[in-house]
Design a protein around this motif. Structure first.
Motif, PDB file in Angstrom:
ATOM      1  N   LYS A   1      37.211   3.771 -54.005  1.00  9.14           N
ATOM      2  CA  LYS A   1      36.104   3.022 -54.597  1.00  9.14           C
ATOM      3  C   LYS A   1      36.580   1.627 -54.992  1.00  9.14           C
ATOM      4  O   LYS A   1      35.855   0.640 -54.842  1.00  9.14           O
ATOM      5  CB  LYS A   1      35.616   3.736 -55.877  1.00  9.14           C
ATOM      6  CG  LYS A   1      34.568   4.782 -55.663  1.00  9.14           C
ATOM      7  CD  LYS A   1      33.859   5.128 -56.966  1.00  9.14           C
ATOM      8  CE  LYS A   1      34.820   5.586 -58.058  1.00  9.14           C
ATOM      9  NZ  LYS A   1      34.096   6.096 -59.245  1.00  9.14           N
ATOM     10  N   GLU A   2      37.788   1.550 -55.545  1.00 12.06           N
ATOM     11  CA  GLU A   2      38.285   0.285 -56.062  1.00 12.06           C
ATOM     12  C   GLU A   2      38.351  -0.794 -54.977  1.00 12.06           C
ATOM     13  O   GLU A   2      37.838  -1.899 -55.142  1.00 12.06           O
ATOM     14  CB  GLU A   2      39.693   0.482 -56.676  1.00 12.06           C
ATOM     15  CG  GLU A   2      39.706   1.172 -58.012  1.00 12.06           C
ATOM     16  CD  GLU A   2      39.485   2.698 -57.936  1.00 12.06           C
ATOM     17  OE1 GLU A   2      39.437   3.253 -56.809  1.00 12.06           O
ATOM     18  OE2 GLU A   2      39.370   3.334 -58.988  1.00 12.06           O
ATOM     19  N   TRP A   3      38.987  -0.446 -53.847  1.00 10.16           N
ATOM     20  CA  TRP A   3      39.115  -1.422 -52.780  1.00 10.16           C
ATOM     21  C   TRP A   3      37.745  -1.752 -52.185  1.00 10.16           C
ATOM     22  O   TRP A   3      37.449  -2.904 -51.869  1.00 10.16           O
ATOM     23  CB  TRP A   3      40.048  -0.880 -51.680  1.00 10.16           C
ATOM     24  CG  TRP A   3      40.273  -1.875 -50.587  1.00 10.16           C
ATOM     25  CD1 TRP A   3      41.221  -2.850 -50.560  1.00 10.16           C
ATOM     26  CD2 TRP A   3      39.508  -2.014 -49.388  1.00 10.16           C
ATOM     27  NE1 TRP A   3      41.106  -3.585 -49.407  1.00 10.16           N
ATOM     28  CE2 TRP A   3      40.070  -3.099 -48.675  1.00 10.16           C
ATOM     29  CE3 TRP A   3      38.412  -1.330 -48.839  1.00 10.16           C
ATOM     30  CZ2 TRP A   3      39.572  -3.521 -47.442  1.00 10.16           C
ATOM     31  CZ3 TRP A   3      37.911  -1.754 -47.612  1.00 10.16           C
ATOM     32  CH2 TRP A   3      38.484  -2.827 -46.923  1.00 10.16           C
TER      33      TRP A   3
ATOM     34  N   PHE B   1      43.333   0.146 -49.708  1.00  7.45           N
ATOM     35  CA  PHE B   1      43.899   1.274 -50.469  1.00  7.45           C
ATOM     36  C   PHE B   1      42.795   2.212 -50.885  1.00  7.45           C
ATOM     37  O   PHE B   1      41.636   1.985 -50.602  1.00  7.45           O
ATOM     38  CB  PHE B   1      44.722   0.783 -51.677  1.00  7.45           C
ATOM     39  CG  PHE B   1      44.048  -0.195 -52.597  1.00  7.45           C
ATOM     40  CD1 PHE B   1      43.302   0.252 -53.698  1.00  7.45           C
ATOM     41  CD2 PHE B   1      44.132  -1.570 -52.387  1.00  7.45           C
ATOM     42  CE1 PHE B   1      42.686  -0.652 -54.556  1.00  7.45           C
ATOM     43  CE2 PHE B   1      43.520  -2.469 -53.243  1.00  7.45           C
ATOM     44  CZ  PHE B   1      42.790  -2.004 -54.331  1.00  7.45           C
TER      45      PHE B   1
ATOM     46  N   VAL C   1      34.725  -1.756 -53.523  1.00 14.29           N
ATOM     47  CA  VAL C   1      33.895  -2.685 -54.305  1.00 14.29           C
ATOM     48  C   VAL C   1      34.437  -4.106 -54.170  1.00 14.29           C
ATOM     49  O   VAL C   1      33.674  -5.059 -53.974  1.00 14.29           O
ATOM     50  CB  VAL C   1      33.853  -2.267 -55.789  1.00 14.29           C
ATOM     51  CG1 VAL C   1      32.955  -3.212 -56.566  1.00 14.29           C
ATOM     52  CG2 VAL C   1      33.353  -0.844 -55.923  1.00 14.29           C
ATOM     53  N   ALA C   2      35.757  -4.241 -54.260  1.00 12.12           N
ATOM     54  CA  ALA C   2      36.346  -5.578 -54.115  1.00 12.12           C
ATOM     55  C   ALA C   2      35.957  -6.175 -52.766  1.00 12.12           C
ATOM     56  O   ALA C   2      35.594  -7.359 -52.667  1.00 12.12           O
ATOM     57  CB  ALA C   2      37.862  -5.516 -54.263  1.00 12.12           C
TER      58      ALA C   2
ATOM     59  N   GLU D   1      29.533   1.464 -63.552  1.00 11.67           N
ATOM     60  CA  GLU D   1      29.030   2.640 -62.824  1.00 11.67           C
ATOM     61  C   GLU D   1      29.432   3.931 -63.545  1.00 11.67           C
ATOM     62  O   GLU D   1      28.667   4.885 -63.604  1.00 11.67           O
ATOM     63  CB  GLU D   1      29.569   2.645 -61.383  1.00 11.67           C
ATOM     64  CG  GLU D   1      29.078   3.847 -60.565  1.00 11.67           C
ATOM     65  CD  GLU D   1      29.092   3.591 -59.065  1.00 11.67           C
ATOM     66  OE1 GLU D   1      28.601   2.528 -58.631  1.00 11.67           O
ATOM     67  OE2 GLU D   1      29.603   4.433 -58.314  1.00 11.67           O
TER      68      GLU D   1
ATOM     69  N   ALA E   1      35.169  -6.372 -59.374  1.00 19.34           N
ATOM     70  CA  ALA E   1      35.140  -4.974 -58.911  1.00 19.34           C
ATOM     71  C   ALA E   1      35.401  -4.030 -60.088  1.00 19.34           C
ATOM     72  O   ALA E   1      34.765  -2.982 -60.215  1.00 19.34           O
ATOM     73  CB  ALA E   1      36.174  -4.755 -57.813  1.00 19.34           C
TER      74      ALA E   1
ATOM     75  N   GLU F   1      32.189  -3.722 -62.042  1.00 21.01           N
ATOM     76  CA  GLU F   1      31.208  -2.848 -61.392  1.00 21.01           C
ATOM     77  C   GLU F   1      31.546  -1.372 -61.621  1.00 21.01           C
ATOM     78  O   GLU F   1      30.686  -0.558 -61.928  1.00 21.01           O
ATOM     79  CB  GLU F   1      31.172  -3.125 -59.878  1.00 21.01           C
ATOM     80  CG  GLU F   1      30.493  -4.410 -59.489  1.00 21.01           C
ATOM     81  CD  GLU F   1      28.992  -4.377 -59.726  1.00 21.01           C
ATOM     82  OE1 GLU F   1      28.393  -3.283 -59.590  1.00 21.01           O
ATOM     83  OE2 GLU F   1      28.428  -5.429 -60.059  1.00 21.01           O
ATOM     84  N   LEU F   2      32.847  -1.050 -61.476  1.00 20.51           N
ATOM     85  CA  LEU F   2      33.237   0.365 -61.553  1.00 20.51           C
ATOM     86  C   LEU F   2      33.176   0.882 -62.991  1.00 20.51           C
ATOM     87  O   LEU F   2      32.815   2.046 -63.208  1.00 20.51           O
ATOM     88  CB  LEU F   2      34.635   0.545 -60.962  1.00 20.51           C
ATOM     89  CG  LEU F   2      34.649   0.390 -59.433  1.00 20.51           C
ATOM     90  CD1 LEU F   2      36.073   0.267 -58.919  1.00 20.51           C
ATOM     91  CD2 LEU F   2      33.942   1.569 -58.771  1.00 20.51           C
TER      92      LEU F   2
ATOM     93  N   VAL G   1      40.454 -11.990 -58.599  1.00 17.52           N
ATOM     94  CA  VAL G   1      40.122 -11.350 -57.323  1.00 17.52           C
ATOM     95  C   VAL G   1      39.511  -9.960 -57.539  1.00 17.52           C
ATOM     96  O   VAL G   1      38.533  -9.588 -56.893  1.00 17.52           O
ATOM     97  CB  VAL G   1      41.372 -11.261 -56.412  1.00 17.52           C
ATOM     98  CG1 VAL G   1      41.097 -10.416 -55.170  1.00 17.52           C
ATOM     99  CG2 VAL G   1      41.838 -12.656 -56.010  1.00 17.52           C
ATOM    100  N   PHE G   2      40.076  -9.179 -58.472  1.00 19.11           N
ATOM    101  CA  PHE G   2      39.611  -7.803 -58.644  1.00 19.11           C
ATOM    102  C   PHE G   2      38.729  -7.596 -59.880  1.00 19.11           C
ATOM    103  O   PHE G   2      38.131  -6.532 -60.034  1.00 19.11           O
ATOM    104  CB  PHE G   2      40.812  -6.855 -58.696  1.00 19.11           C
ATOM    105  CG  PHE G   2      41.603  -6.834 -57.420  1.00 19.11           C
ATOM    106  CD1 PHE G   2      41.078  -6.257 -56.270  1.00 19.11           C
ATOM    107  CD2 PHE G   2      42.862  -7.412 -57.335  1.00 19.11           C
ATOM    108  CE1 PHE G   2      41.790  -6.257 -55.077  1.00 19.11           C
ATOM    109  CE2 PHE G   2      43.582  -7.427 -56.150  1.00 19.11           C
ATOM    110  CZ  PHE G   2      43.047  -6.845 -55.009  1.00 19.11           C
TER     111      PHE G   2
ATOM    112  N   TRP H   1      28.407   2.919 -55.785  1.00 11.20           N
ATOM    113  CA  TRP H   1      29.624   2.414 -55.152  1.00 11.20           C
ATOM    114  C   TRP H   1      30.423   3.564 -54.540  1.00 11.20           C
ATOM    115  O   TRP H   1      31.108   3.394 -53.525  1.00 11.20           O
ATOM    116  CB  TRP H   1      30.488   1.661 -56.160  1.00 11.20           C
ATOM    117  CG  TRP H   1      29.936   0.319 -56.537  1.00 11.20           C
ATOM    118  CD1 TRP H   1      29.525  -0.091 -57.769  1.00 11.20           C
ATOM    119  CD2 TRP H   1      29.721  -0.802 -55.661  1.00 11.20           C
ATOM    120  NE1 TRP H   1      29.072  -1.388 -57.726  1.00 11.20           N
ATOM    121  CE2 TRP H   1      29.185  -1.859 -56.445  1.00 11.20           C
ATOM    122  CE3 TRP H   1      29.922  -1.026 -54.294  1.00 11.20           C
ATOM    123  CZ2 TRP H   1      28.857  -3.103 -55.909  1.00 11.20           C
ATOM    124  CZ3 TRP H   1      29.591  -2.271 -53.766  1.00 11.20           C
ATOM    125  CH2 TRP H   1      29.068  -3.293 -54.566  1.00 11.20           C
TER     126      TRP H   1
ATOM    127  N   LEU I   1      32.311  -7.201 -52.642  1.00 12.73           N
ATOM    128  CA  LEU I   1      32.074  -8.410 -53.445  1.00 12.73           C
ATOM    129  C   LEU I   1      32.742  -9.631 -52.820  1.00 12.73           C
ATOM    130  O   LEU I   1      32.889 -10.673 -53.460  1.00 12.73           O
ATOM    131  CB  LEU I   1      32.559  -8.198 -54.880  1.00 12.73           C
ATOM    132  CG  LEU I   1      31.812  -7.118 -55.667  1.00 12.73           C
ATOM    133  CD1 LEU I   1      32.333  -7.030 -57.097  1.00 12.73           C
ATOM    134  CD2 LEU I   1      30.308  -7.377 -55.681  1.00 12.73           C
TER     135      LEU I   1
END
Lengths: 151, 151, 151, 151, 151, 151, 151, 151, 151, 151
Positions: free
Chosen positions: E36-38, A151, E40-41, F110, F103, F106-107, F99-100, E25, E44
């Protein structure tokens, strides 16, 4: 008869009444017109009944009328509280996940890619498999494959 | 190539080699002449290979010869260390035991009496179930029923 | 006398009645015509009785009649809830599995190959071993060997 | 060959060497002149060897000489770290304690009074029990009864 | 540069390289053309990249070529191993589930009936919400509702 | 009607009364003039009501008057006792953190630097997102960013 | 000197270098121009340094230059992994929360209403309190009160 | 009024009575002539009262006379049962130990040498710290330093 | 010889060297001029040595000089990580606390009032108690009583 | 007076009666003619009384006659349920095992060889040790040494 205060108490009353009256799970499934598998899961407090089904459960087990709304409300589900189950039959199911789970994961990913087999859009069926070396339990599961999408 | 010191290291080497060489699990199953299901479980360190099969695994993945005895010795099995698995696919299998396990227990007892479905004399099969609303994973298990007997 | 709502309550009532009436486990075993070992396990809620045996248990301990179906239904088994048992006698059994378990595993595999000693098709026997340095407990177990088979 | 830094490393080296050289546990027991049962437990790091036995172990497995004192020093024992063991064979032993442990406790108390079966002044023996319905594992344990005394 | 043996090592190398090179990121997301969200996941170790994306990641972070297949294979996911997370930012997310989770459950059931918000067919977005009393984190989640169905 | 002894009993009584009377959460929110989201969290024992709101809750659910002070006192909050939640809907929220979560961490770092999203100065909103492929749950969270400052 | 791969390794190197060089925590605080309390927490991997401070830390402890970005990035914080800490000094802090925590909660709520003492907008100070009966540790904490607000 | 069977029941009765009567903790402290901090800890079952204080507590809260000896006997203390506390205010205290505990340990050792801050010879004080950016909670602790001595 | 990076590595080196050189704990105690009991605890990483003692330890075990500051710094103490210890000798100590701990608590309170036996201002001694029925271990502990005081 | 259903209820009744009647543990020990140490352990449900002693306990505490058989039957022992005890006095005993346990193990092995100090053939004694710097608790333990023997 005292009023029910939560679904857990309704579940307890169903278990007690079924044993006391000697009703088989097959009879219960016939009454609510669903598979035996789903019916037992629902009676054990894992699924929500429709209004008609709830009425039949209350009648079949002679439950207090206050059971009606509890049987129709989405319950708090799940029976494992962290540690593996101590009951030998349930432990064997847990062991299958422990010993064969990583192989199941590899094969689903090889066939379908990244994602999961849904435990919500899911059904199962239990059958006796006649066998001269001793009958076998056949446990068939079917769950929708849900892919992860970027996504 | 260094000598293998335990089965766990052999398993790691197989996983690494399979990804690096791009071999499918189906190819591995063909090489050892067993089902894909059993073959993956065995490659992931849960089952013992015959001497002939071990030789084929070593050849297919270019492993050090010291892998041979490790592949034939009964391994220390099981992948769950107490807490529920964090991986979503494995968790769904755990959730099925949690949500539907007690229902499975009731139905096996209703059909067979007191006892368990063996997780040793056991096999499983995974297949794709085509479905217009999204394909489904079909997971079939078959385990011998073992009754408790008085003594 | 109130009606029983689950097997656990029946087990509690048996334990209380046995102590209050001063009945020995040997007497109970004689009544149900099984070994002392199996009888105690069954009275403690781990095994299902036949209809005849259930009747004798109810009579022997003056239980409410609602105990009858509970005694015949496969119970939810197991007494360990995750952590090692705190009771010293039970802990010694746990310690034997911890200290000698891996050796037992090696020797069963050396003799029988990959598989397990069944805990279902299983029986045990306890006897006093006279010994001038202090009598010993003799605990004999016998379980069917179940081999893993490729599929 | 690097010097050993603790008993755990010596145990790992024995396990690796035994598989690589194809030595049976029976051969090891013959070399140290003890039962197979005790010998395997000791090789797996649970018991201390005498000086003579340690020398034979070092010779048999071609270990570095620094293994000698480690083999003779009382080790840190035990293999279960809290959660039930994941390995199916070890789990069956754990399940026996879970399902039959309370019955064993009752019967030992009925026969001997308050106290325990020692897990220190203890020995066990494993044998094959031929049986047309499938051979059985016979596991015999003998432990000194230790009574609690008032003080 | 040594060959990668599993996805976890690739994840470690990406984390190290990103800090050493000072890549944001946002830059990574631009390179793989996802949010960005997907991104980084996925970096990681929680998601699988396409072949093209994997190539861009390897180039951007100067990784060994053996990272390529690992980046495209469904990984073993999840970062919580049972106990609540110790990191304060992650703990706040856990606390939100603990304090507000049951309310979220009630409201989803009131609106949608029995079922769940999918964590697979799922996306999320993080944004800064300017606020004179101190800027706020806006965390928006969207997951498909999956109903339980009788079978 | 018996006097309430703690907030937990008041919460239980609200849950029972709401199901018995068939009141929707929307009705409760209207009565206390807050959002549905906050109202449900407060009724489930996570938030303190004002004196006026407490009076309306007592009236709406016909509670004993002793509920009044309990509803206004800061409660002991939180519903997760260590292990991941077993309920599938709650588990999905837990899995999203697993899972997320890294992430998200990190965001936020950032965008905002070192600190957290407050779970106290926090609000959330749930809405139905119509979608031809199946409606979606939209869960929006907003929490003040709290930076760590050197001292 | 090898390149640092994560903040944890940098923390380990600081701890080793400080002991080897005999630098006091007071000296480190002087170098980075912050309180001793914050400086130690930051050196132990719990806080992010500014660019100038990171340079001083690298110089003071002769660290590899790759430590610089790691020291400035928000770290993964927290040192307690679930079980109470085994170290006696840390355990006393844990015991204070266990024995006096509920009293602290009552008094903060009585004075401030529903909410928390922030652990983010927080500082602490340690001092020696001379006392003829044995000197005392004075540990002063100051955290912003954050109220829950209805929404 | 029923007789009290243990201190825990007395604690529950005090909590219930205080809320029902609307007594503030400050009033209770005035009655027993100790600090508010110690008084709340004692009322919550963590400390033993003198005979005179116990009498005042019984009078203030209209408790059954059987509460008197329980209030004067050293109680079983501690409120944390292993897992971190779920309540957000208590969790922040736990997080302070997790994030800043190792720094506190270093600074106490640098100032005092090896030993601990006593949690027995210990007192604390809570105060409001007025602050234009939002008032702060000031939590001051003072515990005797106890050195380890060689023997 | 490589430089030591923490106290744990120094402890490992002492354990290895003591076994390799065949030094008894009595010899070590003589070298540092303390009791055997304290000396072993300190060598196993639980206590801090003086500068002179550290020098003797380094000489006796031929350790790298970088061990010197580590031996003098207050270590992170404690060897139990939550679960009961698996080693049978250590478990017996744990069992004594489990079985007799509540009785010890009652008797200390009856004799001294509310408070604890210090584990810091503490010493212990081990001796052989000759006995015709088998020698006994005599384990004597002495800890300062620390009373709770109101504040 | 209601009939007792298990030993745990008898223990609770003894604890309640002793506080209500103001009987000291010394008085109880005099009545049953054993040491205070053993008597308290037995009253707290850890040991079995003789028939004569049970009669004295029932008389001294005015218990229902159904307590008699429960007091004479070997109880389920142990008070620690896995996690370290929260009570500060009990925790100090646990900490002694954690900090000094490995040293105790080394010294027992150095003096006696491989084996354990029995926790069954065991006794302990508590005494006040007058000391100008504050009285000390003297806790003396004596347990038979049980050697491991090869078999």
């Amino acid at each position: 008869m005292t009023a029910f205060k939560n679904r857990q108490d309704v579940t307890g009353a169903i278990i007690t009444a079924r044993v006391a009256k000697g009703v088989s799970w097959g009879d219960v499934a016939t009454a609510v017109e669903q598979s035996k598998e789903w019916t037992v899961a629902a009676c054990l407090g894992q699924m929500a009944f429709t209004s008609v089904q709830a009425g039949k459960i209350v009648a079949l087990f002679d439950l207090d009328e206050t059971a009606l709304p509890w049987l129709q409300i989405p319950p708090s589900k799940g029976s494992l509280s962290g540690a593996p189950p101590a009951d030998p039959l349930l432990y064997r199911l847990h062991e299958i996940v422990s010993v064969f789970g990583p192989a199941i994961k590899e094969l689903i990913h090889e066939e379908f890619g990244d994602g999961i087999m849904s435990a919500i859009d899911f059904k199962f069926e239990i059958a006796r498999e006649a066998n001269p070396a001793g009958d076998r339990v056949s446990l068939n599961m079917s769950g929708k494959f849900l892919p992860y999408k970027a996504f």
